[in-house]
Design an enzyme around this catalytic site. Sequence first.
Site, PDB file in Angstrom:
ATOM      1  N   ALA A 190       0.793  -1.228   0.000  1.00 20.84           N
ATOM      2  CA  ALA A 190       0.000   0.000   0.000  1.00 20.84           C
ATOM      3  C   ALA A 190       0.827   1.280   0.000  1.00 20.84           C
ATOM      4  CB  ALA A 190      -0.934   0.001   1.208  1.00 20.84           C
ATOM      5  N   LYS A 191       2.142   1.188   0.001  1.00 15.99           N
ATOM      6  CA  LYS A 191       2.981   2.406  -0.011  1.00 15.99           C
ATOM      7  C   LYS A 191       3.000   2.994  -1.422  1.00 15.99           C
ATOM      8  CE  LYS A 191       4.205   1.347   4.211  1.00 15.99           C
ATOM      9  NZ  LYS A 191       4.507   1.999   5.452  1.00 15.99           N
ATOM     10  N   PRO A 192       3.476   4.227  -1.584  1.00 13.66           N
ATOM     11  CA  PRO A 192       3.459   4.840  -2.926  1.00 13.66           C
ATOM     12  C   PRO A 192       4.094   3.950  -4.001  1.00 13.66           C
ATOM     13  CG  PRO A 192       3.964   6.509  -1.303  1.00 13.66           C
ATOM     14  CD  PRO A 192       3.920   5.192  -0.561  1.00 13.66           C
TER      15      PRO A 192
END
Length: 375
Positions: A190-192
């Site tokens: 879910a991180k960039p």
Amino acid sequence: MEFRDLRKQYQVLEKQMNSAMIQAVSDGHYIMGKQVLELEEILADYVGVKHCISCGNGTDALLLALMAWGVQKGDAVFVPDFTFFASAEVVAALGATPIFVDVDMSTYNLDPHKLEVAILETRKRTSLTPKAVVAVDLFGQPADYERIRKIVTQYGLLLLEDGAQGFGGRIDDRKACSFGDMATTSFFPAKPLGCYGDGGAIFTDHDEWAQILRSLRVHGKGTDKYDNIRIGMNSRLDTIQAAILLVKFEAFNQYELREVNRVAEQYRRLLPDTVIQPMVPEGYVSSWAQYTIQLGNKSERDALQAYLKEQEIPSMVYYPKPMHCQTAFQHIQDGMEYPVTDRLCSTVLSLPIHPYMSEEEIIRVSTAIQSFITR
Ligand SMILES: *Cc1c(COP(=O)(O)O)cnc(C)c1O
């Protein structure tokens, strides 16, 4: 509606992604295959630093960086009070003491003035040795590195940039993960920039630290894996995750970063004036790991979240609890106060955001918030 739609991203990238994954598996070099080295070069080049050392996850990245600096019992490491647990956990895991520092109400990042106060208080009131500052690029936006760097230099400390949420952000022409003496990021899905499992990386210009990090991630190896010259750990990025990241980085660099900024701009225009929107200072660019608004108080925030849920709009509270209130840190009695973090934990709400979010979806979220406010 998804909070962060990773399936949609996969559908767009499906063809290249499948062939990259199959290639990695059929090559048969599952650990430290050529995709890992290729990715490290590409990311170091993008960030604008000499070395990128990939590892098992963003938490290990922080831990390895502090290990390379020899952070230990008796050291004080300054960490924002408003962050994900891992930023402070790694400090305590090495026996050092995390000293929490309150944040800025409008950027959510470390407050440089309060950092200086915390350093002075620690020198005056404890026998700890101030050693390093962990500055977090929270929700995708770089911390105030101009002011933080001055303080770090003045007091002879090391600066570790926790860019787990910040990859792709910028201040003017300088990219996130280049501001710290070392910087880390996370490839949690879910991180960039996320992979399809756990992954992380450390960035630095410092040749000797880079060499130590490459040793630490493979059991403190010397000339080879069976020559062990220091205590390390087993923390490497899988070849298959590197292959996935090579595909995802292309999309991130070509259009995802631009698209997620389009979503943020649409929110900014469409959300009602009565909610406080995230502030991006002049010259700063966020990679929008989260789009976090503030409500007037806890009951209003909780009611909005419940209202959105009824409309099947997901939202999250990042973060409900300040670091200084975590049970795991209750032995750290520093007597300091954290009014901004206390307030933010009661008032923040993160809205759905990702590069594949449609205008209709943004309008749906904004309209729902508008009708909640005027209900
Ligand atoms: C996610 C995150 C981490 C940890 O990364 P993992 O890959 O999940 O171990 C560290 N710091 C911050 C600020 C994060 O958001």
